[in-house]
Design a protein around this motif. Structure first.
Motif, PDB file in Angstrom:
ATOM      1  N   ASP A 609       0.090  -8.542   1.633  1.00 48.71           N
ATOM      2  CA  ASP A 609       1.282  -8.301   0.807  1.00 48.71           C
ATOM      3  C   ASP A 609       1.190  -6.957   0.091  1.00 48.71           C
ATOM      4  O   ASP A 609       1.481  -6.829  -1.109  1.00 48.71           O
ATOM      5  N   VAL A 610       0.772  -5.929   0.842  1.00 45.21           N
ATOM      6  CA  VAL A 610       0.583  -4.609   0.242  1.00 45.21           C
ATOM      7  C   VAL A 610       1.909  -4.104  -0.333  1.00 45.21           C
ATOM      8  O   VAL A 610       2.936  -4.097   0.340  1.00 45.21           O
ATOM      9  N   GLN A 611       1.865  -3.713  -1.577  1.00 46.07           N
ATOM     10  CA  GLN A 611       3.047  -3.173  -2.244  1.00 46.07           C
ATOM     11  C   GLN A 611       3.197  -1.697  -1.876  1.00 46.07           C
ATOM     12  O   GLN A 611       2.310  -0.888  -2.156  1.00 46.07           O
ATOM     13  N   VAL A 612       4.311  -1.370  -1.248  1.00 43.08           N
ATOM     14  CA  VAL A 612       4.574   0.005  -0.815  1.00 43.08           C
ATOM     15  C   VAL A 612       5.644   0.586  -1.729  1.00 43.08           C
ATOM     16  O   VAL A 612       6.807   0.200  -1.672  1.00 43.08           O
ATOM     17  N   THR A 627       5.413  -4.636   2.240  1.00 37.06           N
ATOM     18  CA  THR A 627       5.703  -4.338   3.651  1.00 37.06           C
ATOM     19  C   THR A 627       4.464  -4.003   4.464  1.00 37.06           C
ATOM     20  O   THR A 627       4.567  -3.423   5.534  1.00 37.06           O
ATOM     21  N   GLY A 628       3.280  -4.357   3.980  1.00 36.54           N
ATOM     22  CA  GLY A 628       2.107  -3.933   4.729  1.00 36.54           C
ATOM     23  C   GLY A 628       0.920  -4.858   4.622  1.00 36.54           C
ATOM     24  O   GLY A 628       0.817  -5.695   3.725  1.00 36.54           O
ATOM     25  N   GLU A 629      -0.009  -4.698   5.583  1.00 36.61           N
ATOM     26  CA  GLU A 629      -1.340  -5.305   5.560  1.00 36.61           C
ATOM     27  C   GLU A 629      -2.335  -4.211   5.898  1.00 36.61           C
ATOM     28  O   GLU A 629      -2.119  -3.411   6.809  1.00 36.61           O
ATOM     29  N   TYR A 655     -18.085   6.573   2.673  1.00 37.13           N
ATOM     30  CA  TYR A 655     -17.282   6.598   3.898  1.00 37.13           C
ATOM     31  C   TYR A 655     -16.288   5.442   3.832  1.00 37.13           C
ATOM     32  O   TYR A 655     -16.665   4.300   3.548  1.00 37.13           O
ATOM     33  N   THR A 656     -15.009   5.754   4.059  1.00 33.21           N
ATOM     34  CA  THR A 656     -13.968   4.731   4.054  1.00 33.21           C
ATOM     35  C   THR A 656     -13.054   4.912   5.254  1.00 33.21           C
ATOM     36  O   THR A 656     -12.550   6.009   5.491  1.00 33.21           O
ATOM     37  N   SER A 657     -12.858   3.846   5.990  1.00 29.18           N
ATOM     38  CA  SER A 657     -11.849   3.805   7.053  1.00 29.18           C
ATOM     39  C   SER A 657     -10.817   2.767   6.630  1.00 29.18           C
ATOM     40  O   SER A 657     -11.039   1.566   6.744  1.00 29.18           O
ATOM     41  N   ALA A 658      -9.699   3.246   6.086  1.00 25.84           N
ATOM     42  CA  ALA A 658      -8.649   2.362   5.573  1.00 25.84           C
ATOM     43  C   ALA A 658      -7.381   2.581   6.399  1.00 25.84           C
ATOM     44  O   ALA A 658      -6.746   3.633   6.307  1.00 25.84           O
ATOM     45  N   LYS A 659      -7.041   1.577   7.213  1.00 29.11           N
ATOM     46  CA  LYS A 659      -5.884   1.699   8.093  1.00 29.11           C
ATOM     47  C   LYS A 659      -4.999   0.462   7.962  1.00 29.11           C
ATOM     48  O   LYS A 659      -5.476  -0.639   7.710  1.00 29.11           O
ATOM     49  N   TYR A 660      -3.711   0.689   8.187  1.00 28.57           N
ATOM     50  CA  TYR A 660      -2.749  -0.401   8.084  1.00 28.57           C
ATOM     51  C   TYR A 660      -2.732  -1.222   9.371  1.00 28.57           C
ATOM     52  O   TYR A 660      -2.618  -0.679  10.476  1.00 28.57           O
ATOM     53  N   LYS A 661      -2.871  -2.510   9.185  1.00 30.23           N
ATOM     54  CA  LYS A 661      -2.724  -3.435  10.304  1.00 30.23           C
ATOM     55  C   LYS A 661      -1.247  -3.612  10.633  1.00 30.23           C
ATOM     56  O   LYS A 661      -0.863  -3.738  11.802  1.00 30.23           O
ATOM     57  N   ASN A 662      -0.431  -3.626   9.593  1.00 30.38           N
ATOM     58  CA  ASN A 662       1.028  -3.621   9.733  1.00 30.38           C
ATOM     59  C   ASN A 662       1.599  -2.785   8.602  1.00 30.38           C
ATOM     60  O   ASN A 662       1.124  -2.850   7.464  1.00 30.38           O
ATOM     61  N   LEU A 663       2.626  -1.990   8.902  1.00 31.96           N
ATOM     62  CA  LEU A 663       3.276  -1.172   7.888  1.00 31.96           C
ATOM     63  C   LEU A 663       4.704  -0.882   8.349  1.00 31.96           C
ATOM     64  O   LEU A 663       4.924  -0.051   9.234  1.00 31.96           O
TER      65      LEU A 663
END
Length: 782
Positions: A609-612, A627-629, A655-663
């Motif tokens: 439930d990422v707040q965009v 609108t995101g995970e 090191y961070t790899s932060a990517k949207y599974k859905n957006l």
């Protein structure tokens, strides 16, 4: 909520009168066979402090028998943290300190809202003490970028910093990384104090911390402690001057008005700086700034078990040109620090924080209560440029009187904890509540040249009024059980409930004409709740090696969308809380007789439930949707070492790899899934190397030379990943001459004058990071 708070204060006053069986504890602090005078001896989680005399002796009276954690610190010596059993037959104990030039400090943190040894705390924490903050010239919170692994901080020129930790970040006014100052949650960017003065310590907790710290601790917590009063009188003056007419004057004093009873500390700071940017339209600097800040602590010790504290903070910032932005990233680099804007104004930003606290130490529990109020009033004396051009297209107005744009928040926390004596079972339980008032009224004026923006009309103002009110309640528990001498299990749970109400009203005002209502006064309400569990296993392989495996959950509060001029973004639409679930494996180690400290962590985090947030132009109002995970994974390394006498090295890597599974985002009228896009304000890597060498020129003078290298990897500033900043490096340096309690320092920041974007909006406007700055500081302690 004030009435229950003060009722409880009277109750604990009564409890404190009860007599208890007690013992006295005596000790001596030495270096070899030499006594160490003026050492500070602190019983952790008990608020008891003693100071050694000329013979290094101290005495602490009226203690309950048990095992305590003891911290001993002294000027020029490495601090010591040790557990000691105190009973009726305990004799005079001796403690050995080593020079800080030969050994690392043992660090105490409050990451679990109790004082614990950093190396025995099952979470990722970075700590900067007062000397670290001075040596690295940490004057603003954005200076913390990369000093701690996987942290980035930036702002658009108004010093309301967007903080990112491990890929958890937001550009809305409800942060994703909570900031606490002296135990008080800085409720949002409006009440947030970014300028740092007279600090004792800064802790950066990485990963969700909502179990103990509550709302908006999704990515972590920045926990700031200012210098408080104690029984020893002293203070300092710090005078700094640099290029761009930069002036920073800090004065601090602490004293015992009534020894052991009434203690006072007070500090003040004055900041002034000419702008980095030049405005071609006026042929003058654009973002000149002046800040005045005060911080006052008063503590009253009723007896050795009960104390009360009062704290006031205030800050007034005047910014002669907030938001120094270029139209786009290419313009920021082709014409660095140059603007061309016709609408000139001053931003006046006033913040006030106050808190009342009480602590009661009973043999069976410790009670802490804190009541706090924070307020911010920010406005532009004249309309501010909204199109960043020399044309009369759009300006933004928010000076509608003190009934609007004056945000206030009231908070209350009660917390019971197990006693300071060590046992197999330690616990904390508590309750928290808040009230918030957020009245916003803002006008967007379309000027004579508004048709250049596509407006069919000119010379009118669209006014949006959004009146927000909210309250919340929470209960929490945090437990640690020692399964054996080496294995601990920690479990926690928090339940939060929030209720929000939003009223909106729209108006249209032609220049010189009558007001017309475009949207009648309409309201909406929404309620949210959240569970924030935590579970950790920790294993003390040896006294110098500590392992932990943990799970924690964080949440960011939901809300209701505001009214804007964009018809496709309707107001009064509720959006849900955002949740983060973090899995972490860590190792903390001390080697070579405390000359080397190495801490490592691996993490995997899932956000749902990422707040965009979307910045709606030209209103400059943020509209938020779920609108995101997001998935974020990475690694962290922190290393500190004393290589030779006086030579210290600090190296941190993240090191961070932060990517949207859905957006799901809108693109030319269609919804498009930007799956696998990178998170914003999240560098792929962060690196920090600090080296300093201190040596004696004579018996009276010492010289300290320090160099720092920061490397910040590639990052994006918009969710569609079209605006980016490639990796870059920053070099800082400091050279100081010390004599007793006095120091003269020459410093430089970004000495290679690296050009980089520190902040950019999703519509393209970009703000450059600070250019090369240098200056002198004169520090005198007493």
């Amino acid at each position: 909520m004030l009435k229950p708070s003060f009722t409880l204060l009277f109750l604990i006053w009564g409890f404190s009168l009860c007599a208890q069986t007690s013992v006295n504890f005596q000790g001596q602090v030495l270096h070899g066979s030499l006594p160490v005078e003026n050492s500070r001896v602190t019983l952790l989680n008990l608020g008891v402090v003693a100071t050694t005399d000329k013979a290094g002796n101290f005495e602490i009276r009226s203690l309950s028998p048990g095992t305590y954690s003891l911290q001993i610190s002294a000027l020029n010596y490495a601090s010591l943290v040790i557990e000691i059993a105190i009973g009726r037959s305990t004799g005079k104990s001796q403690f050995q300190l080593q020079p800080v030039s030969r050994q690392l400090n043992e660090v105490v943190v409050t990451a679990q809202k109790t004082q614990t040894n950093l190396q025995n705390t099952p979470t990722s924490v970075s700590v900067l003490d007062a000397q670290d903050l001075q040596n690295s010239k940490i004057w603003y919170t954005d200076n913390l970028s990369a000093i701690t692994p996987n942290m980035y901080a930036g702002h658009s020129g108004d010093y309301r910093t967007v903080n990112s930790i491990r890929g958890v970040v937001t550009t809305s006014y409800d942060p994703a990384v909570a900031t606490y100052i002296d135990g008080v949650n800085q409720f949002g960017l409006d009440t947030y104090i970014a300028q740092l003065g007279d600090l004792e310590k800064v802790e950066i907790l990485r990963g969700p911390q909502s179990t103990l710290f509550g709302r908006n601790a999704t990515g972590g917590v920045i926990n700031i402690t200012t210098t408080e009063s104690d029984n020893k009188s002293g203070g300092y003056i710090d005078l700094s001057y640099g290029n761009y007419n930069a002036q920073r004057y800090v004065a601090s004093i602490k004293t015992a008005i009534l020894p052991n009873k009434l203690l006072l500390s007070a500090s003040g700071m004055f900041l002034k700086q000419d702008g980095f940017y030049k405005n071609n339209f006026t042929n003058s600097s654009y973002d000149d700034q002046t800040t005045v800040q005060g911080n006052y602590h008063l503590k009253y010790n009723v007896n050795n078990r009960l104390s009360f504290g009062i704290n006031f903070k205030h800050q007034q910032q005047n910014n002669e040109g907030a938001f120094p932005l270029s139209d786009d990233a290419s313009g920021a680099f082709s014409q660095p620090f140059v603007l061309d804007q016709n609408a000139i104004t001053q931003m006046r930003d006033r913040t006030f924080n106050a808190s009342v606290s009480a602590k009661y130490y009973h043999p069976q529990f410790t009670l802490t209560t804190q009541t706090a109020y924070q307020e911010n009033y920010r406005y532009y004396t004249k309309p501010i440029d909204g199109d960043f051009s020399p044309f009369d297209i759009i300006t933004v107005i928010n000076n509608y009187g003190k009934s609007y744009n004056k945000v206030g928040a009231f908070t209350q926390e009660f917390r019971f904890a197990s006693p300071a004596t060590d046992s197999d079972f330690s616990w904390q339980i508590g309750a928290y509540g808040f009230l918030q008032d957020d009245p916003v009224k803002q006008g967007t004026h379309f000027g004579e040249d508004a048709r250049m923006y596509g407006s069919p009309m000119t010379n009118f103002t669209s006014i949006n009024t959004n009146l927000g009110k909210s309250y919340g309640l929470a209960t929490f528990a945090h437990l640690t059980y020692k399964m054996s001498s080496k294995l601990d299990v920690t479990a926690g749970m928090r339940y939060d409930y929030e209720h929000q109400k939003q009223n909106v009203k729209g108006e249209f005002v032609p220049d010189g004409g009558a007001i017309m209502v475009t949207r009648t006064d309409t309201s909406s309400v929404a309620s949210f709740n959240a569970l924030s569990p935590k579970l950790a296993l920790s294993f003390k392989a040896t006294t110098k090696n500590f392992l932990y495996l943990s799970y924690s959950r964080g949440f960011r509060a939901g809300g209701i969308s505001q009214l804007s001029a964009e018809p496709s973004e309707p107001p009064l639409v509720a959006y849900k809380p955002e949740y983060s679930n973090n899995f972490e494996l860590g190792s903390k180690n001390t080697f070579l007789n405390k000359k080397l400290r190495l801490n490592l962590a691996l993490f995997y985090m899932r956000l749902s439930d990422v707040q965009v947030p979307t910045l709606i132009l030209p209103d400059a109002i943020t509209v938020t949707q779920n609108t995101g995970e997001l998935n974020s994974k990475g690694a962290e390394l922190e290393l500190s070492a004393v290589l030779l006498k006086g030579l210290r090295l600090d190296y941190n890597f993240g090191y961070t790899s932060a990517k949207y599974k859905n957006l799901i985002l809108e693109n030319q009228g269609n919804n498009v899934n930007y799956k696998n896009n990178a998170q914003i304000f999240t560098p792929r890597t962060t690196s920090f190397l600090g080296m300093q060498y201190q040596f004696g020129l004579s018996k009276q003078y010492k010289l300290l030379a320090r160099g720092e290298w920061k490397s910040i990897g590639k990052q994006y500033f918009d969710l569609k990943n079209t605006i980016s900043q490639s990796s870059y490096n920053i070099l800082n340096a400091r050279l100081s001459l010390k004599s007793g309690q006095k120091e003269l320092a020459l410093w430089g920041s970004n000495i290679t004058n690296t050009r980089y974007i520190s902040y950019a909006y999703n519509f393209g406007a970009a703000h450059l990071g600070n250019p090369k700055t240098y200056g002198l500081s004169l520090i005198s302690k007493f």
